[in-house]
Design a protein around this motif. Structure first.
Motif, PDB file in Angstrom:
ATOM      1  N   ALA A 178      23.787  24.804  62.488  1.00  0.00           N
ATOM      2  CA  ALA A 178      24.473  26.066  62.210  1.00  0.00           C
ATOM      3  C   ALA A 178      25.938  25.781  61.906  1.00  0.00           C
ATOM      4  CB  ALA A 178      24.356  27.002  63.403  1.00  0.00           C
ATOM      5  N   GLN A 179      26.418  26.320  60.821  1.00  0.00           N
ATOM      6  CA  GLN A 179      27.807  26.165  60.408  1.00  0.00           C
ATOM      7  C   GLN A 179      28.662  27.350  60.873  1.00  0.00           C
ATOM      8  OE1 GLN A 179      28.805  23.357  58.607  1.00  0.00           O
ATOM      9  NE2 GLN A 179      26.730  22.650  58.971  1.00  0.00           N
ATOM     10  N   VAL A 180      28.029  28.454  61.187  1.00  0.00           N
ATOM     11  CA  VAL A 180      28.735  29.682  61.515  1.00  0.00           C
ATOM     12  C   VAL A 180      29.485  29.543  62.842  1.00  0.00           C
ATOM     13  CG1 VAL A 180      26.840  30.871  62.738  1.00  0.00           C
ATOM     14  CG2 VAL A 180      28.506  32.196  61.435  1.00  0.00           C
ATOM     15  N   THR A 181      30.671  30.113  62.869  1.00  0.00           N
ATOM     16  CA  THR A 181      31.492  30.118  64.087  1.00  0.00           C
ATOM     17  C   THR A 181      31.473  31.521  64.686  1.00  0.00           C
ATOM     18  OG1 THR A 181      33.499  30.751  62.928  1.00  0.00           O
ATOM     19  CG2 THR A 181      33.032  28.371  63.075  1.00  0.00           C
ATOM     20  N   LEU A 182      32.014  31.636  65.888  1.00  0.00           N
ATOM     21  CA  LEU A 182      32.141  32.959  66.493  1.00  0.00           C
ATOM     22  C   LEU A 182      32.989  33.877  65.623  1.00  0.00           C
ATOM     23  CD1 LEU A 182      32.523  32.126  70.283  1.00  0.00           C
ATOM     24  CD2 LEU A 182      30.694  33.432  69.212  1.00  0.00           C
ATOM     25  N   ALA A 183      34.043  33.339  65.035  1.00  0.00           N
ATOM     26  CA  ALA A 183      34.898  34.144  64.154  1.00  0.00           C
ATOM     27  C   ALA A 183      34.116  34.624  62.937  1.00  0.00           C
ATOM     28  CB  ALA A 183      36.126  33.344  63.723  1.00  0.00           C
ATOM     29  N   HIS A 184      33.265  33.743  62.381  1.00  0.00           N
ATOM     30  CA  HIS A 184      32.420  34.163  61.255  1.00  0.00           C
ATOM     31  C   HIS A 184      31.480  35.297  61.677  1.00  0.00           C
ATOM     32  CE1 HIS A 184      32.947  29.990  59.349  1.00  0.00           C
ATOM     33  NE2 HIS A 184      33.455  30.847  58.485  1.00  0.00           N
ATOM     34  N   LEU A 185      30.850  35.124  62.841  1.00  0.00           N
ATOM     35  CA  LEU A 185      29.928  36.164  63.307  1.00  0.00           C
ATOM     36  C   LEU A 185      30.649  37.484  63.537  1.00  0.00           C
ATOM     37  CD1 LEU A 185      27.578  34.232  65.757  1.00  0.00           C
ATOM     38  CD2 LEU A 185      27.048  35.084  63.464  1.00  0.00           C
ATOM     39  N   GLN A 186      31.857  37.413  64.048  1.00  0.00           N
ATOM     40  CA  GLN A 186      32.659  38.619  64.240  1.00  0.00           C
ATOM     41  C   GLN A 186      32.841  39.337  62.900  1.00  0.00           C
ATOM     42  OE1 GLN A 186      34.146  40.042  67.064  1.00  0.00           O
ATOM     43  NE2 GLN A 186      34.929  41.675  65.758  1.00  0.00           N
ATOM     44  N   GLU A 187      33.175  38.580  61.871  1.00  0.00           N
ATOM     45  CA  GLU A 187      33.376  39.161  60.541  1.00  0.00           C
ATOM     46  C   GLU A 187      32.055  39.681  59.958  1.00  0.00           C
ATOM     47  OE1 GLU A 187      35.490  40.505  57.298  1.00  0.00           O
ATOM     48  OE2 GLU A 187      36.267  39.732  59.185  1.00  0.00           O
ATOM     49  N   ILE A 188      30.987  38.907  60.130  1.00  0.00           N
ATOM     50  CA  ILE A 188      29.682  39.290  59.579  1.00  0.00           C
ATOM     51  C   ILE A 188      29.190  40.600  60.188  1.00  0.00           C
ATOM     52  CG2 ILE A 188      27.225  38.663  59.532  1.00  0.00           C
ATOM     53  CD1 ILE A 188      28.210  35.693  59.271  1.00  0.00           C
ATOM     54  N   PHE A 189      29.240  40.700  61.515  1.00  0.00           N
ATOM     55  CA  PHE A 189      28.648  41.856  62.187  1.00  0.00           C
ATOM     56  C   PHE A 189      29.621  43.001  62.475  1.00  0.00           C
ATOM     57  CE2 PHE A 189      25.575  38.496  63.725  1.00  0.00           C
ATOM     58  CZ  PHE A 189      24.543  38.892  62.889  1.00  0.00           C
ATOM     59  N   PHE A 190      30.934  42.692  62.551  1.00  0.00           N
ATOM     60  CA  PHE A 190      31.875  43.734  62.967  1.00  0.00           C
ATOM     61  C   PHE A 190      33.088  43.854  62.055  1.00  0.00           C
ATOM     62  CE2 PHE A 190      29.613  42.202  66.732  1.00  0.00           C
ATOM     63  CZ  PHE A 190      28.953  43.372  67.070  1.00  0.00           C
ATOM     64  N   GLY A 191      33.065  43.172  60.898  1.00  0.00           N
ATOM     65  CA  GLY A 191      34.164  43.279  59.944  1.00  0.00           C
ATOM     66  C   GLY A 191      34.170  44.651  59.279  1.00  0.00           C
ATOM     67  N   THR A 192      35.153  44.854  58.438  1.00  0.00           N
ATOM     68  CA  THR A 192      35.267  46.122  57.710  1.00  0.00           C
ATOM     69  C   THR A 192      35.167  45.849  56.222  1.00  0.00           C
ATOM     70  OG1 THR A 192      36.715  46.926  59.445  1.00  0.00           O
ATOM     71  CG2 THR A 192      36.675  48.175  57.402  1.00  0.00           C
ATOM     72  N   PRO A 193      34.062  46.148  55.604  1.00  0.00           N
ATOM     73  CA  PRO A 193      32.826  46.643  56.209  1.00  0.00           C
ATOM     74  C   PRO A 193      32.015  45.481  56.783  1.00  0.00           C
ATOM     75  CG  PRO A 193      32.517  46.439  53.846  1.00  0.00           C
ATOM     76  CD  PRO A 193      33.944  46.042  54.131  1.00  0.00           C
ATOM     77  N   PRO A 194      31.098  45.763  57.689  1.00  0.00           N
ATOM     78  CA  PRO A 194      30.239  44.686  58.192  1.00  0.00           C
ATOM     79  C   PRO A 194      29.306  44.193  57.086  1.00  0.00           C
ATOM     80  CG  PRO A 194      29.573  46.808  59.091  1.00  0.00           C
ATOM     81  CD  PRO A 194      30.817  47.048  58.296  1.00  0.00           C
ATOM     82  N   GLN A 195      28.970  42.915  57.137  1.00  0.00           N
ATOM     83  CA  GLN A 195      28.071  42.328  56.138  1.00  0.00           C
ATOM     84  C   GLN A 195      26.619  42.367  56.589  1.00  0.00           C
ATOM     85  OE1 GLN A 195      29.513  38.339  55.244  1.00  0.00           O
ATOM     86  NE2 GLN A 195      31.573  39.031  55.711  1.00  0.00           N
ATOM     87  N   ALA A 196      26.395  42.557  57.879  1.00  0.00           N
ATOM     88  CA  ALA A 196      25.043  42.550  58.435  1.00  0.00           C
ATOM     89  C   ALA A 196      25.060  43.353  59.732  1.00  0.00           C
ATOM     90  CB  ALA A 196      24.583  41.111  58.683  1.00  0.00           C
ATOM     91  N   HIS A 197      23.882  43.568  60.268  1.00  0.00           N
ATOM     92  CA  HIS A 197      23.723  44.337  61.501  1.00  0.00           C
ATOM     93  C   HIS A 197      22.911  43.490  62.473  1.00  0.00           C
ATOM     94  CE1 HIS A 197      23.402  48.012  63.894  1.00  0.00           C
ATOM     95  NE2 HIS A 197      22.118  47.739  64.058  1.00  0.00           N
ATOM     96  N   ALA A 198      23.269  43.526  63.742  1.00  0.00           N
ATOM     97  CA  ALA A 198      22.538  42.740  64.744  1.00  0.00           C
ATOM     98  C   ALA A 198      22.044  43.645  65.857  1.00  0.00           C
ATOM     99  CB  ALA A 198      23.425  41.652  65.322  1.00  0.00           C
ATOM    100  N   LEU A 199      20.831  43.363  66.303  1.00  0.00           N
ATOM    101  CA  LEU A 199      20.239  44.006  67.467  1.00  0.00           C
ATOM    102  C   LEU A 199      19.986  42.916  68.496  1.00  0.00           C
ATOM    103  CD1 LEU A 199      17.597  46.212  65.632  1.00  0.00           C
ATOM    104  CD2 LEU A 199      19.744  46.996  66.645  1.00  0.00           C
ATOM    105  N   ILE A 200      20.179  43.231  69.754  1.00  0.00           N
ATOM    106  CA  ILE A 200      19.963  42.238  70.797  1.00  0.00           C
ATOM    107  C   ILE A 200      18.955  42.776  71.806  1.00  0.00           C
ATOM    108  CG2 ILE A 200      21.978  42.967  72.163  1.00  0.00           C
ATOM    109  CD1 ILE A 200      22.367  39.830  72.649  1.00  0.00           C
ATOM    110  N   ALA A 201      18.049  41.903  72.214  1.00  0.00           N
ATOM    111  CA  ALA A 201      17.030  42.255  73.212  1.00  0.00           C
ATOM    112  C   ALA A 201      17.441  41.639  74.542  1.00  0.00           C
ATOM    113  CB  ALA A 201      15.664  41.717  72.788  1.00  0.00           C
ATOM    114  N   ARG A 202      17.292  42.444  75.613  1.00  0.00           N
ATOM    115  CA  ARG A 202      17.624  41.970  76.956  1.00  0.00           C
ATOM    116  C   ARG A 202      16.468  42.270  77.905  1.00  0.00           C
ATOM    117  NH1 ARG A 202      22.166  44.268  74.974  1.00  0.00           N
ATOM    118  NH2 ARG A 202      24.072  43.058  74.972  1.00  0.00           N
ATOM    119  N   ALA A 203      16.311  41.384  78.872  1.00  0.00           N
ATOM    120  CA  ALA A 203      15.393  41.614  79.983  1.00  0.00           C
ATOM    121  C   ALA A 203      16.203  41.409  81.251  1.00  0.00           C
ATOM    122  CB  ALA A 203      14.211  40.652  79.939  1.00  0.00           C
TER     123      ALA A 203
END
Length: 153
Positions: free
Chosen positions: A32-57
């Motif tokens: 994986a080349q993506v960093t936390l900063a990249h993920l921040q931009e991908i999922f929470f940038g303006t505008p976001p580039q993608a959407h993430a859902l998380i599953a928890r137990a």
């Protein structure tokens, strides 16, 4: 295990999502080349580039789905692709993947998407078998051949 809770990811979830992205990449023999900063931009940038859902137990992250959006030009409507679907090994074959796909379906409907797709590496026999066994999925045998256009060189 009780049913997982699935929610839209928050910025605080990024370290867990990053770990799952790295695990999924490693499973496919990639790094994986993506960093936390990249993920921040991908999922929470303006505008976001993608959407993430998380599953928890029991409050612990056990899986995630990353959705990318495109437009079906002739319809003028959005289409979503489940670009990443990852479930921690300890929680596989327990309905978590199906629950994530159902949550993706709900999100797709909420934004007015007309299509939701998911694919996998053709060498990933386990995922292919799992998807074929899911009654909520229908295999698309008519999408035609797809080709890669190399961008390097």
């Amino acid at each position: 295990m009780t049913d997982p809770s699935i929610t839209p990811a928050r910025p605080a979830d990024l370290p867990d999502i990053h770990a799952m992205v790295r695990a999924l990449s490693a499973f496919h023999g990639d790094t994986a080349q993506v960093t936390l900063a990249h993920l921040q931009e991908i999922f929470f940038g303006t505008p976001p580039q993608a959407h993430a859902l998380i599953a928890r137990a029991n409050g612990a992250p056990i899986g995630y789905a990353g959705l990318t959006q495109t437009t079906i030009i002739h319809e003028g409507r959005p289409m979503l692709d489940i670009h990443h679907l990852y479930v921690r090994e300890t929680h596989r074959a327990k309905g978590v993947g199906t629950a994530l796909i159902e949550a993706c379906k709900d999100h797709a409907r909420a934004i007015g998407a007309t299509r939701l797709t998911i694919g996998t590496d053709p060498r990933n026999a386990t995922a292919i078998a799992a998807y074929r066994a899911m009654p909520i999925l229908r295999e698309n045998l008519t999408s035609g051949p797809r080709f890669i256009v190399p961008l390097a060189g």
